[in-house]
Design a protein around this motif. Structure first.
Motif, PDB file in Angstrom:
ATOM      1  N   ALA A 124       0.834  -1.207   0.000  1.00 17.52           N
ATOM      2  CA  ALA A 124       0.000   0.000   0.000  1.00 17.52           C
ATOM      3  C   ALA A 124       0.867   1.255   0.000  1.00 17.52           C
ATOM      4  O   ALA A 124       0.601   2.212  -0.729  1.00 17.52           O
ATOM      5  CB  ALA A 124      -0.932  -0.001   1.209  1.00 17.52           C
TER       6      ALA A 124
ATOM      7  N   GLY B 271      -5.115   9.203  -7.461  1.00 18.21           N
ATOM      8  CA  GLY B 271      -5.868   8.007  -7.143  1.00 18.21           C
ATOM      9  C   GLY B 271      -5.505   6.795  -7.983  1.00 18.21           C
ATOM     10  O   GLY B 271      -6.112   5.756  -7.856  1.00 18.21           O
TER      11      GLY B 271
ATOM     12  N   ARG C 155       2.466   1.698  -3.447  1.00 13.63           N
ATOM     13  CA  ARG C 155       1.496   2.045  -4.495  1.00 13.63           C
ATOM     14  C   ARG C 155       0.789   3.364  -4.232  1.00 13.63           C
ATOM     15  O   ARG C 155       0.203   3.926  -5.145  1.00 13.63           O
ATOM     16  CB  ARG C 155       0.458   0.933  -4.634  1.00 13.63           C
ATOM     17  CG  ARG C 155       1.024  -0.285  -5.308  1.00 13.63           C
ATOM     18  CD  ARG C 155      -0.056  -1.237  -5.663  1.00 13.63           C
ATOM     19  NE  ARG C 155       0.407  -2.130  -6.709  1.00 13.63           N
ATOM     20  CZ  ARG C 155      -0.318  -3.089  -7.213  1.00 13.63           C
ATOM     21  NH1 ARG C 155      -1.541  -3.295  -6.786  1.00 13.63           N
ATOM     22  NH2 ARG C 155       0.169  -3.861  -8.159  1.00 13.63           N
ATOM     23  N   ASN C 156       0.820   3.855  -3.022  1.00  8.61           N
ATOM     24  CA  ASN C 156       0.086   5.072  -2.683  1.00  8.61           C
ATOM     25  C   ASN C 156       1.014   6.237  -2.383  1.00  8.61           C
ATOM     26  O   ASN C 156       0.727   7.045  -1.517  1.00  8.61           O
ATOM     27  CB  ASN C 156      -0.849   4.825  -1.499  1.00  8.61           C
ATOM     28  CG  ASN C 156      -1.931   3.849  -1.843  1.00  8.61           C
ATOM     29  OD1 ASN C 156      -2.509   3.915  -2.919  1.00  8.61           O
ATOM     30  ND2 ASN C 156      -2.203   2.920  -0.955  1.00  8.61           N
ATOM     31  N   ASN C 157       2.156   6.270  -3.074  1.00  4.36           N
ATOM     32  CA  ASN C 157       3.102   7.382  -2.949  1.00  4.36           C
ATOM     33  C   ASN C 157       3.564   7.598  -1.517  1.00  4.36           C
ATOM     34  O   ASN C 157       3.755   8.730  -1.085  1.00  4.36           O
ATOM     35  CB  ASN C 157       2.494   8.659  -3.528  1.00  4.36           C
ATOM     36  CG  ASN C 157       3.559   9.678  -3.891  1.00  4.36           C
ATOM     37  OD1 ASN C 157       4.699   9.313  -4.146  1.00  4.36           O
ATOM     38  ND2 ASN C 157       3.201  10.938  -3.898  1.00  4.36           N
TER      39      ASN C 157
ATOM     40  N   ASN D 269       1.969   7.079   1.319  1.00  2.00           N
ATOM     41  CA  ASN D 269       0.946   7.375   2.312  1.00  2.00           C
ATOM     42  C   ASN D 269       0.443   6.083   2.945  1.00  2.00           C
ATOM     43  O   ASN D 269      -0.204   5.286   2.286  1.00  2.00           O
ATOM     44  CB  ASN D 269      -0.235   8.126   1.670  1.00  2.00           C
ATOM     45  CG  ASN D 269       0.217   9.399   1.003  1.00  2.00           C
ATOM     46  OD1 ASN D 269       1.081  10.087   1.520  1.00  2.00           O
ATOM     47  ND2 ASN D 269      -0.356   9.704  -0.139  1.00  2.00           N
TER      48      ASN D 269
ATOM     49  N   GLY E  29      -3.422   4.828   3.085  1.00  2.00           N
ATOM     50  CA  GLY E  29      -4.128   4.276   1.947  1.00  2.00           C
ATOM     51  C   GLY E  29      -4.548   5.305   0.921  1.00  2.00           C
ATOM     52  O   GLY E  29      -5.061   4.951  -0.125  1.00  2.00           O
ATOM     53  N   SER E  30      -4.320   6.591   1.208  1.00  2.00           N
ATOM     54  CA  SER E  30      -4.702   7.602   0.231  1.00  2.00           C
ATOM     55  C   SER E  30      -3.691   7.612  -0.905  1.00  2.00           C
ATOM     56  O   SER E  30      -2.496   7.601  -0.692  1.00  2.00           O
ATOM     57  CB  SER E  30      -4.771   8.982   0.890  1.00  2.00           C
ATOM     58  OG  SER E  30      -3.517   9.337   1.438  1.00  2.00           O
ATOM     59  N   ALA E  31      -4.191   7.582  -2.118  1.00  2.00           N
ATOM     60  CA  ALA E  31      -3.321   7.522  -3.290  1.00  2.00           C
ATOM     61  C   ALA E  31      -2.661   8.873  -3.510  1.00  2.00           C
ATOM     62  O   ALA E  31      -3.238   9.910  -3.242  1.00  2.00           O
ATOM     63  CB  ALA E  31      -4.114   7.109  -4.520  1.00  2.00           C
TER      64      ALA E  31
ATOM     65  N   GLU F 137      -3.478   3.578  -9.075  1.00  2.00           N
ATOM     66  CA  GLU F 137      -2.581   2.588  -8.500  1.00  2.00           C
ATOM     67  C   GLU F 137      -1.412   2.414  -9.460  1.00  2.00           C
ATOM     68  O   GLU F 137      -1.587   2.418 -10.667  1.00  2.00           O
ATOM     69  CB  GLU F 137      -3.335   1.267  -8.317  1.00  2.00           C
ATOM     70  CG  GLU F 137      -2.800   0.460  -7.182  1.00  2.00           C
ATOM     71  CD  GLU F 137      -3.694  -0.731  -6.891  1.00  2.00           C
ATOM     72  OE1 GLU F 137      -3.699  -1.659  -7.714  1.00  2.00           O
ATOM     73  OE2 GLU F 137      -4.345  -0.731  -5.856  1.00  2.00           O
TER      74      GLU F 137
END
Length: 121
Positions: A72, A88, A75-77, A79, A82-84, A90
């Motif tokens: 997570a 947003g 894939r979420n920079n 964070n 879980g915030s992308a 992936e």
């Protein structure tokens, strides 16, 4: 820079200075800096272990959630909530589940807490 066993590629890899476990595998020290660990975008492909996988792309891990949180974050920079980070979308790393044929199921249970404090994955 990618260093090789034969000396080709030159350069030292970030984990070369890490302490080694009893099998000689480098392990991240308890006090790592941002330069010592992978950042979002650093990893293109990740082989993911699991107890079981299903046809929907879900995996059943050991229940502590280590891989789930790491994936997570990647894939979420970065964070962890879980915030992308990039609109947003992936992104990498591309994941490959590693298992035996018997571990590939029609459906894997999701979101079950067996009292281990994990999130089921």
């Amino acid at each position: 820079d990618i260093g090789g066993e034969d000396g080709e590629g030159g350069g030292e890899l970030f984990y070369d200075s890490w302490p080694r476990n009893k099998w000689g595998i480098p392990e991240a020290p308890t006090s790592t800096t941002g330069e010592d660990v992978a950042q979002p975008g650093d990893i293109d492909l990740l082989l993911v272990p699991g107890l079981a996988f299903d046809t929907h792309g879900h995996r059943l891990g050991q229940g502590k959630g280590y891989y789930d949180r790491f994936i997570a974050r990647m894939r979420n920079n970065g964070n962890e909530d879980g915030s992308a980070g990039c609109g947003g979308k992936e992104k990498k790393p591309f994941l490959i589940g590693v298992c035996l044929e018997e571990q590939f199921l029609e459906e894997v249970p999701q979101g079950i807490d067996l009292g281990g404090g994990g999130d089921g994955g």
